[in-house]
Scaffold this active site. Structure first.
Site, PDB file in Angstrom:
ATOM      1  CE  LYS A  79      41.456  23.098 -48.489  1.00  0.00           C
ATOM      2  NZ  LYS A  79      40.486  24.193 -48.672  1.00  0.00           N
ATOM      3  CB  SER A 154      38.100  22.766 -51.375  1.00  0.00           C
ATOM      4  OG  SER A 154      38.569  23.859 -50.618  1.00  0.00           O
ATOM      5  CB  SER A 178      36.667  25.774 -48.981  1.00  0.00           C
ATOM      6  OG  SER A 178      36.396  25.610 -50.351  1.00  0.00           O
TER       7      SER A 178
END
Lengths: 481, 481
Positions: A79, A154, A178
């Site tokens: 990420k 996210s 997330s």
């Protein structure tokens, strides 16, 4: 079997046995990326050159018998809020559009030391603020299961990359759901460990007291293997904890006999999509059939989790994001005077959702409001923790949905931020209480969109989760056959 | 009739602690490195970096707190003070607001009461908290830009906040001296005002004598010597009285002292005061200081000045005045004691410190803390004079060299050939030569002019290049005449 169809652990096994090379594994991933990336857009950065270079070294070590772990040679996606030395790290924000860290996050370092090969950085909601990966400065990510829908967020890029086969496994971060929510929307496994299990060093902070790094994977075995590698005390993170019980792969046991599973009625009330409800309860049934003791109970305080979360996370974020000011790194608006430079840089560098949360956070911390909002939120947080403590006196695992619905259509959520915030209702209490939570696929809705099952454990009891998730995963696969 | 005013003063004193590394990272605290050479991701506020508390900072803060009779906050926390300025890389300073490490203490100072009688007085300590220092802005007028040096960023400080208990500049100086000595004795800081390792902000208000309410106060910054503190207090007192006398109000504001012009100007008023949005730093865990830790620190407290003074009086036959001066600096007292431990007579050591050392310090505008010669060398020098290896003139010369470069006096005397000539034959022939060359003086002496022998001694010493014992020369002359 195609290389791309292996799980991470299976792939590593093939590589260690000399049936597949690390280079071939990379070739397979990049072939998939060439095929689907344009349509899905999982990545902000892909660095093939670095990956192939790393692959050579890893291959040498595997051949020399120096790398024997379950992740040796596995291509990974990271990420984009996790720092990677020498590789662009943007948090999907304009304000970090040119930021190249001189250090890697501890979790990334541990993965690489275990022989994982980082291929790129995945797209996300800007600074991890959002539930759809639509707030990214670098464009949206689409759900590989249906490109008209969001992948969740996210960590949407990481979840989509795993689901699309654009990597074998990924790291994400989870502040209010997330990891678990995009895993649920994309039909993969995602886990948020107990707060303090994985070092946050090198994770660009959103809500420091809630943030945890965790894996997004094709199955529960991969998830346990990755967690085992990245977990552990780190002297660079004061909030990381010394734990003896991080041999998580030992908990990959297909047996839940006698396990006490609680289902909070509060998680099945108004707002929950009937199809999601049905799939989750069906999964509970499957576990019960395999010997788990399943019963319903009242968790309480669930309705306070959202305001509590948005107060604490926004407060911490408003301070955490102060360092992005155009002085030291990142985007700087071309203005001469200091304060106008600060203002223009931050006005232009941050997107709307980030600015909304900075304002909210600044407000709840400002003098005169601190007690009424921030302090009160901390007190409610303590009460929520207490409610879970009481529940875990009775149950080993709590079972429920991950999100009220399956993945929304693109554009639907941003139009109504309050509705978007409410979508976090089942995941954020887990962060507020510092608990571990896992999301595993438990079916699809009538549109073919994946539904996620959430299992929540007491602090430091990831092994219960892994055991229950592993059993459920196997059982559900059998049912499908 | 003119009103009589009373000055009310409270101090905020910042002290830079003598730790080797910074408060939240492992970077060196040493002065004078090239800009940004003592920095890392933590003290430059890089994304993803995290602070880790230096335990030594807590030890020093507790030690100072105990010496100042404070209560130790056994469960203390760090808070973030949020404000934007480029010297502050995170745009928040990690400090303590809600739970400072020490509270409710006092130190005793010697002062005079209203009738002018000497008395002691307790100055209350409101709190002591730990925090990090900021970096330094360097304005480059040539390039028209500002540069930041983060070498000082993260250097540990304690801020000692007094109660408004002082009534005059003399009391303020006495309080600062007292703090400086306590802290120096603890080894927690060198407390040099000029170099900024001790900084004082003066909060001052005036009120009519006998009034119960405090007047409106101002805060004075940029005071870097006891002299400027005294001047600033006098100036600010008068400025406030003048305002009140002319019917105007004192405005609560922060003022900056201009040492060159001996005047102050307003920096910012209370209306411009920023909202720092303090909240507990989620990256740091609370510090728990248990009883055992406090006791350990208490038991390792050094002998403070009062006790030392008393012991010196009992153990050493030296004047009270010498004791005052020597114990006025921990460093000097250490040298004094260590030199005695090497076998030198206390009286002789004291003489060297009181006369030559103080003279050289004054000449070089240095503090006793800057004394760099080793006690072993001073002891050797004293032995050389006692054994009449060198005479007192040569000894002073050697001492100067020792003071400058800490040379070994024994080696130095040998190398430079400074030993006294004790060979009777050699001296005798020189004396004979002097007698032969100065018939007039010989004549005078024989005619009863006792003084004339002094001239002959001088001539002999000159011929011997100082390397003779004047007493021996005198005796020889008398014998030969």
């Amino acid at each position: 079997m195609k290389i791309a169809d292996y799980t991470a652990v299976e792939l590593s096994e093939q590589i260690k046995q000399g049936r597949v090379t690390v280079k071939e594994a990379l070739d397979a991933v990049f072939e998939q990326i060439d095929c689907t990336e344009e349509a899905i857009h999982c990545y902000v950065t892909i660095d093939r050159e670095r990956a192939y270079r790393q692959a050579q070294e890893v291959q040498k070590k595997i051949d020399a018998g120096e790398l024997t772990g379950p992740l040796a040679g596995v291509p990974f996606a990271i990420k984009d809020n996790l720092c990677t030395e020498g590789m662009l790290t943007t948090c999907s924000s304009k304000i970090l559009e040119n930021f190249v860290p001189t250090y890697s996050a501890e979790a990334v370092k541990r993965l690489e030391a275990a022989g994982a090969v980082v291929i790129g950085k995945t797209n996300m909601d800007e600074f991890a603020m959002g539930s759809t990966t639509e707030t990214s400065y670098f464009g949206i990510t689409r759900n590989p299961r249906n490109t008209e829908h969001v992948p969740g967020g996210s960590s949407g890029g990481s979840a989509a990359a795993v689901a699309a086969g654009e990597c074998f496994a990924a790291l994400g971060s989870d502040t209010g759901g997330s990891i678990r929510q995009p895993a649920s929307y994309c039909g993969v496994v995602g886990m948020k460990p107990t707060y303090g299990t994985v070092s946050r060093y090198g994770l660009i902070a959103y809500g420091s007291s809630l943030d945890q790094i965790g894996p997004l994977t094709k199955d529960v075995r991969d998830c346990a293997a990755i967690l085992e590698v990245i977990a552990g005390e780190d002297k660079k993170d004061s909030t990381s904890m010394k734990r003896e019980d991080t041999n998580f792969t030992e908990a990959l046991v297909d047996d839940v006999k006698g396990m006490r599973i609680g289902i909070p009625r509060d998680y099945f009330g108004e707002g929950l999509d009937p199809e999601v409800k049905q799939a989750v309860l069906a999964a509970a049934k499957v576990l019960e059939e395999r010997g788990a003791l399943v019963e319903e109970f009242d968790l309480s305080l669930v309705e306070y989790a959202i305001p509590t979360y948005y107060t604490i996370a926004a407060a911490e974020a408003s301070s955490n994001l102060e360092r992005f000011d155009g002085v030291k790194y990142g985007y700087r608006a071309p203005v001469d005077d200091l304060h106008p430079m600060y203002k223009k840089t931050r006005s232009e560098g941050f997107g709307a959702e980030v600015k909304r949360r900075i304002m909210l956070g600044s407000f709840v911390l400002s003098s005169g409001y601190y007690d009424a909002y921030y302090l009160k939120a901390l007190r409610v947080k303590a009460l929520i923790k207490k409610a879970f403590d009481e529940a875990f006196a009775k149950y080993d695992v709590i079972l429920g949905p991950v999100a009220p619905t399956t993945a929304p259509r693109l554009g639907e959520s941003l139009a109504d931020p309050i509705k978007m915030y409410l979508g976090d209702i089942y995941t954020i209490s887990v962060n507020l209480a510092g608990l571990p939570g896992i999301s595993i696929p438990c079916g699809t809705d009538s549109k073919g969109l994946p539904i996620g099952l959430q299992l929540i454990g007491d602090c430091f009891r990831e092994k219960n989760l892994i055991r229950a998730a592993f059993t459920a995963e196997k059982a559900l696969q059998e049912e499908r056959r | 009739m003119a009103k009589e005013y009373e000055t009310v003063i409270g101090l905020e004193v910042h002290v830079e602690l003598a730790t080797k590394t910074k408060i939240f990272c492992g970077c060196s605290t040493q002065f004078g490195g090239a800009p940004n050479s003592h920095t890392c991701p933590v003290c430059t506020g890089m994304p993803g970096s995290l602070p880790v508390l230096n335990k030594q900072v807590v030890e020093y803060a507790v030690a100072v707190g105990l010496a100042a009779n404070c209560k130790i906050t056994q469960y203390c926390k760090f808070d973030r003070k949020n404000y934007f300025y480029p010297d502050n890389p995170q745009n928040y300073q990690i400090s303590q607001l809600y739970l400072p490490i020490c509270r409710d203490g006092y130190v005793e100072i010697e002062t005079t009461d209203e009738s002018g009688e000497a008395c002691s007085k307790k100055i209350g300590i409101h709190e002591i908290h730990m925090e990090e220092d900021a970096g330094k802005l360097i304005h480059d007028d040539w390039e028209g830009c500002a540069l930041v040096d983060y070498n000082r960023s993260g250097v540990p400080l304690i801020e000692i906040v007094s109660e408004p208990d002082m009534r005059s500049a003399d009391e303020v100086i006495a309080y600062l001296e007292k703090l400086r000595l306590l802290i120096q004795y603890l080894g927690a800081s060198d407390c040099k005002l000029q170099e900024g390792s001790m900084r004082a902000d003066v909060n001052l208000s005036v009120r009519e004598r006998g009034a119960r309410e405090f007047g409106t106060r101002t805060e004075m910054k940029n005071l870097n010597s006891f002299r400027s503190i005294a001047r600033a207090i006098e100036g600010e007192r008068q400025r406030q009285i003048d305002l009140l006398e002319s019917g105007e109000a004192v405005i609560q504001e922060t003022r900056r002292w201009d040492d060159a012009r001996e005047t102050s100007y307003a920096m910012r008023s209370k209306e411009d005061a920023q909202d720092y949005r303090y909240f507990p730093d989620p990256d740091l865990v609370p510090v728990y200081i248990d009883d055992a830790w406090i006791e350990r620190i208490r038991n390792s407290q050094p002998e403070f000045r009062e006790a030392k003074r008393k012991r010196y009086r009992e153990e050493y036959d030296i004047p009270d005045y010498d004791i005052e001066i020597i114990t006025g600096s921990k460093h000097m007292a250490d040298i004094f004691e260590a030199t005695i431990a090497c076998g030198a007579a206390p009286k002789k050591v004291s003489n060297w410190l009181m006369v030559e050392t103080l003279r050289l310090l004054k000449e070089r505008e240095e503090d006793p803390e800057d004394i760099a010669f080793s006690p072993e060398h001073l002891a050797k020098l004293i032995r050389l004079t006692e054994e009449k290896v060198i005479n007192s003139t040569v000894a002073k010369e050697v001492f100067e060299e020792m003071f400058r470069a800490d040379i070994d006096p024994e080696e130095y005397v040998t190398e430079k050939g400074l030993k006294m000539v004790s060979d009777d034959g050699a001296l005798r022939s020189v004396v004979e030569e002097v007698i032969a060359a100065n018939p007039q003086s010989v004549e005078d002496y024989r005619n009863g002019k006792e003084k004339a022998i002094g001239f002959l001694v001088g001539q002999t010493m000159k011929a011997m290049k100082g390397k003779a014992d004047p007493g021996t020369v005198n005796a020889l002359l008398k014998e030969l005449l």
